[in-house]
Scaffold this motif. Sequence first.
Motif, mmCIF file in Angstrom:
data_model
loop_
_atom_site.group_PDB
_atom_site.id
_atom_site.type_symbol
_atom_site.label_atom_id
_atom_site.label_comp_id
_atom_site.label_asym_id
_atom_site.label_seq_id
_atom_site.Cartn_x
_atom_site.Cartn_y
_atom_site.Cartn_z
ATOM 1 N N HIS A 171 37.923 30.304 -29.688
ATOM 2 C CA HIS A 171 37.391 30.864 -28.778
ATOM 3 C C HIS A 171 37.010 32.317 -29.344
ATOM 4 N N GLU A 172 35.720 32.618 -28.725
ATOM 5 C CA GLU A 172 35.555 34.088 -28.889
ATOM 6 C C GLU A 172 35.281 34.906 -27.627
ATOM 7 N N GLU A 173 36.186 34.535 -26.625
ATOM 8 C CA GLU A 173 36.090 35.004 -25.216
ATOM 9 C C GLU A 173 36.964 36.480 -25.277
ATOM 10 N N LYS A 174 36.543 37.098 -24.057
ATOM 11 C CA LYS A 174 37.243 38.472 -24.129
ATOM 12 C C LYS A 174 38.246 38.410 -22.962
ATOM 13 N N THR A 175 38.441 37.606 -22.228
ATOM 14 C CA THR A 175 39.601 37.510 -21.195
ATOM 15 C C THR A 175 40.530 36.105 -21.341
ATOM 16 N N PRO A 176 41.796 36.021 -21.169
ATOM 17 C CA PRO A 176 42.689 35.002 -21.162
ATOM 18 C C PRO A 176 41.977 33.804 -20.115
ATOM 19 N N GLU A 177 41.491 34.307 -19.032
ATOM 20 C CA GLU A 177 40.873 33.150 -18.197
ATOM 21 C C GLU A 177 39.966 32.120 -18.833
ATOM 22 N N LYS A 178 38.934 33.161 -19.357
ATOM 23 C CA LYS A 178 37.732 32.159 -20.145
ATOM 24 C C LYS A 178 38.118 31.625 -21.527
ATOM 25 N N ALA A 179 39.201 32.204 -22.039
ATOM 26 C CA ALA A 179 39.848 31.434 -23.334
ATOM 27 C C ALA A 179 40.533 30.403 -22.992
ATOM 28 N N GLU A 180 41.311 30.202 -21.805
ATOM 29 C CA GLU A 180 41.885 29.001 -21.195
ATOM 30 C C GLU A 180 40.895 27.982 -21.267
ATOM 31 N N THR A 181 39.595 28.245 -20.587
ATOM 32 C CA THR A 181 38.782 27.327 -20.328
ATOM 33 C C THR A 181 38.233 26.795 -21.625
ATOM 34 N N ALA A 182 37.922 27.680 -22.440
ATOM 35 C CA ALA A 182 37.516 27.317 -23.856
ATOM 36 C C ALA A 182 38.411 26.318 -24.575
ATOM 37 N N LEU A 183 39.542 26.480 -24.747
ATOM 38 C CA LEU A 183 40.671 25.784 -25.373
ATOM 39 C C LEU A 183 40.871 24.465 -24.649
ATOM 40 N N MET A 184 40.983 24.434 -23.263
ATOM 41 C CA MET A 184 40.981 23.039 -22.583
ATOM 42 C C MET A 184 39.695 22.331 -23.058
ATOM 43 N N LYS A 185 38.682 23.014 -23.265
ATOM 44 C CA LYS A 185 37.602 22.021 -23.488
ATOM 45 C C LYS A 185 37.580 21.515 -25.082
ATOM 46 N N LEU A 186 38.265 22.151 -25.819
ATOM 47 C CA LEU A 186 38.254 22.052 -27.363
ATOM 48 C C LEU A 186 39.375 21.077 -27.726
ATOM 49 N N ILE A 187 40.408 21.315 -27.157
ATOM 50 C CA ILE A 187 41.729 20.600 -27.483
ATOM 51 C C ILE A 187 42.046 19.497 -26.661
ATOM 52 N N PRO A 188 42.342 18.209 -27.028
ATOM 53 C CA PRO A 188 42.464 16.952 -26.276
ATOM 54 C C PRO A 188 43.418 17.188 -25.239
ATOM 55 N N LYS A 189 43.585 16.729 -24.075
ATOM 56 C CA LYS A 189 44.477 16.909 -23.157
ATOM 57 C C LYS A 189 45.916 16.662 -23.429
ATOM 58 N N GLY A 190 46.056 15.518 -24.289
ATOM 59 C CA GLY A 190 47.250 14.882 -24.922
ATOM 60 C C GLY A 190 48.175 16.190 -25.666
ATOM 61 N N ASN A 191 47.105 16.941 -26.044
ATOM 62 C CA ASN A 191 48.113 17.952 -27.007
ATOM 63 C C ASN A 191 48.210 19.487 -26.158
ATOM 64 N N TRP A 192 47.473 19.376 -25.073
ATOM 65 C CA TRP A 192 48.038 20.677 -24.327
ATOM 66 C C TRP A 192 49.423 21.094 -24.296
ATOM 67 N N ILE A 193 50.161 20.199 -24.011
ATOM 68 C CA ILE A 193 51.805 20.415 -23.669
ATOM 69 C C ILE A 193 52.362 21.439 -24.862
ATOM 70 N N ASP A 194 51.671 21.208 -26.121
ATOM 71 C CA ASP A 194 52.281 21.924 -27.244
ATOM 72 C C ASP A 194 51.708 23.056 -27.619
ATOM 73 N N VAL A 195 50.520 23.415 -27.023
ATOM 74 C CA VAL A 195 49.926 24.660 -27.660
ATOM 75 C C VAL A 195 50.337 25.960 -27.314
ATOM 76 N N ASN A 196 50.962 26.286 -26.151
ATOM 77 C CA ASN A 196 51.522 27.581 -25.882
ATOM 78 C C ASN A 196 52.934 27.661 -26.787
ATOM 79 N N ASN A 197 53.698 26.639 -26.916
ATOM 80 C CA ASN A 197 54.890 26.833 -27.696
ATOM 81 C C ASN A 197 54.597 27.054 -29.185
ATOM 82 N N LEU A 198 53.781 26.354 -29.803
ATOM 83 C CA LEU A 198 53.425 26.287 -31.230
ATOM 84 C C LEU A 198 52.622 27.825 -31.354
ATOM 85 N N LEU A 199 51.609 28.152 -30.590
ATOM 86 C CA LEU A 199 50.829 29.140 -30.941
ATOM 87 C C LEU A 199 51.708 30.491 -30.886
ATOM 88 N N VAL A 200 52.553 30.739 -29.484
ATOM 89 C CA VAL A 200 53.386 31.805 -29.361
ATOM 90 C C VAL A 200 54.327 31.866 -30.863
#
Length: 212
Positions: free
Chosen positions: A152-181
């Motif tokens: 993403h190239e966003e400036k706010t968490p809300e817009k970044a969330e939208t961008a990430l949800m569009k990019l990443i398949p929903k089946g992988n969402w559950i792991d994104v926060n844990n792994l990236l943190v």
Amino acid sequence: MKPANTKTVLKRLGKVFAKQTAFSGRKMNAFQCLVGTVLSARTRDENTEKASAALFAFYPTAEKLARAPLKRIEKLIHNTGFYHVKARHVKQLAQMLLRDYGGKVPDIMEELLKLPGVGRKVAGCVLVYAFRTPAIPVDVHVFRVGKRLGWHEEKTPEKAETALMKLIPKGNWIDVNNLLVLHGQNTCLPRNPKCGECVLNDICPSAFRNNI
């Protein structure tokens, strides 16, 4: 450079951080997960854990927290940022859970957002860690790592969330926060990221460019 492939990133990080969790709330029930995440805003992880442990030692349920004296709550969570505001919020949300939800934490984003002190990051963490419901909570680590990966190239968490949800398949969402943190806490640091040690340095568009 092109963004790092989401499937490859999550697969590699999944191997590095197998069976690890970045979120202490995962060990708690839904109510404690909710309150602990509210306390985490603008607060170091270790301080959040200490404050949560202190608070839940006396008030582990919505019923008990709803009746707790505000000053007592403030004293128990004083090592978190903005503890006066947070104390009021957690007491009010406990009261609201009892009044409007039968003492249960709702498992729907829209309902969680009605609670005092709950924004999309908090609601997303509750969905992911308490209910194992797909969501992508965006905190400082997810925002930073996602941006460095070119997701993403966003400036706010809300817009970044939208961008990430569009990019990443929903089946992988559950792991994104844990792994990236976990990756953000251990390798992809805010300053002086450890690119030389990173398992993603061959596909990350920001590798070795320092502090992007």
